[in-house]
Design an enzyme around this catalytic site. Structure first.
Site: not given
Length: 317
Positions: A12, A16, A18-21, A46, A51, A80, A113
């Site tokens: 459900g 997407p 392709l993501g932006l890291g 993401d 980070y 994460k 993570h």
């Protein structure tokens, strides 16, 4: 022109592809990068507590929301749970801290993570005495309550091997949608892909271009994936950059992939991967580059009972 990025539907959830890291993105540049990406059509963003940039990511997201560039329901925000929050009573603390920094009421997916737990207060352990042996299955069960409370719409894993994924699947109430792992031609992880796809778990590739080594893990100058002659030649064949070839390599295999950049031109360039295809022969050539080489080793947890990387030598316990 606004990019239209395809999605993968699982349990459900529409992810997407392709993501932006944002891992290792430079401070004070992340918010702008997120804003540029959303303006260009990225919807999958993401980040992670580890980070240290959730506040900047959240600022970029909120700026795009406030001026009407996008609606919240159209975004797919991922963060994460770090390993110092693995004890079940600490899981919601980790979630709440991330939401506070992001300035959001919920995220679209919350990932564990990695399997090993750490005691803290150090972010990363400095010795084995800093390890926490909390079973990641118990951590997962605590994470499931976050979905019940509306703090995240879905859950996933990161840096899990197939046996560890299987343990979660065997004991879960809410199934993980993804397993986000290091993937590239030097580490194609074909068996893990086959396993996760057999269980309808999406593999998301991080570090698709290789990475700045985690603890000095370049094996030689030949480990610069973007400069590999096979990758460069394939780019010339399709009139694409090596980075675009490497992104397409994952998309061609039915995976999702994170493209990290804070440079506006490259953020846009990384979207130009839906107008060409790689052949089966191309994929085989890229797979043949396998060196079983990890740029991200979690070296500080190598002797932990839940260390995930079977292909890496382990210290004596």
């Amino acid at each position: 022109m606004l990019a239209n990025i395809p999605t993968i539907l699982r349990s459900g959830v529409r992810l997407p592809v392709l993501g932006l890291g944002t891992w290792k993105s430079k401070p004070n540049e992340v918010a702008t990068a997120v804003r540029v990406a959303i303006n260009a059509g990225y919807r999958h963003i993401d980040t992670a507590w580890l980070y240290g940039n959730e506040a900047e990511v959240g600022q970029g997201v909120r700026d795009a929301l406030s001026d009407g560039t996008v609606k919240r329901r159209d975004l797919f925000i991922v963060t994460k749970l770090w390993s110092t929050f693995h004890r079940p009573e600490d899981v919601k603390l980790g979630m709440s801290d991330s939401l506070d920094k992001l300035g959001l009421d919920y995220v679209d997916m919350y990932l564990m993570h990695g399997p090993p737990g750490f005691k803290g207060p150090n972010i990363r352990p400095t010795s084995e005495s800093d390890y926490d042996d909390t079973d990641y299955v118990d951590t997962w069960k605590a994470m499931e309550s976050l979905v019940d409370e509306g703090l995240t719409r879905s859950l996933g894993l990161s840096n899990f091997n197939s046996r560890q994924v299987d343990r979660v699947l065997h004991d879960c109430r809410i199934k993980p949608v993804v397993n986000q792992v290091e993937l590239h031609p030097y580490l194609p992880q074909l068996d893990l892909i086959k396993y996760c796809q057999s269980k309808d778990v999406i593999l998301t590739a991080y570090s698709p271009f290789g990475s700045t080594p985690d603890g000095g893990n370049y094996i030689s100058s030949e480990s610069r994936l973007l400069e590999d002659p096979v990758v460069v030649a394939m780019g010339k064949k399709y009139e694409k950059t090596p980075a675009q070839v490497l992104l397409r390599y994952h998309l061609e295999r039915g995976l999702s992939v994170l493209a990290k950049s804070v440079t506006p031109a490259r953020i846009l360039q990384n979207l130009e991967v839906f107008d060409f295809s790689l052949t089966e022969d191309d994929i085989n050539k890229l797979n043949s580059l396998n060196r079983n080489h990890r740029y991200v080793t979690w070296e500080y947890s190598r002797s932990h009972k839940y260390y995930p990387f079977d292909d890496q030598p382990r210290s004596a316990q």
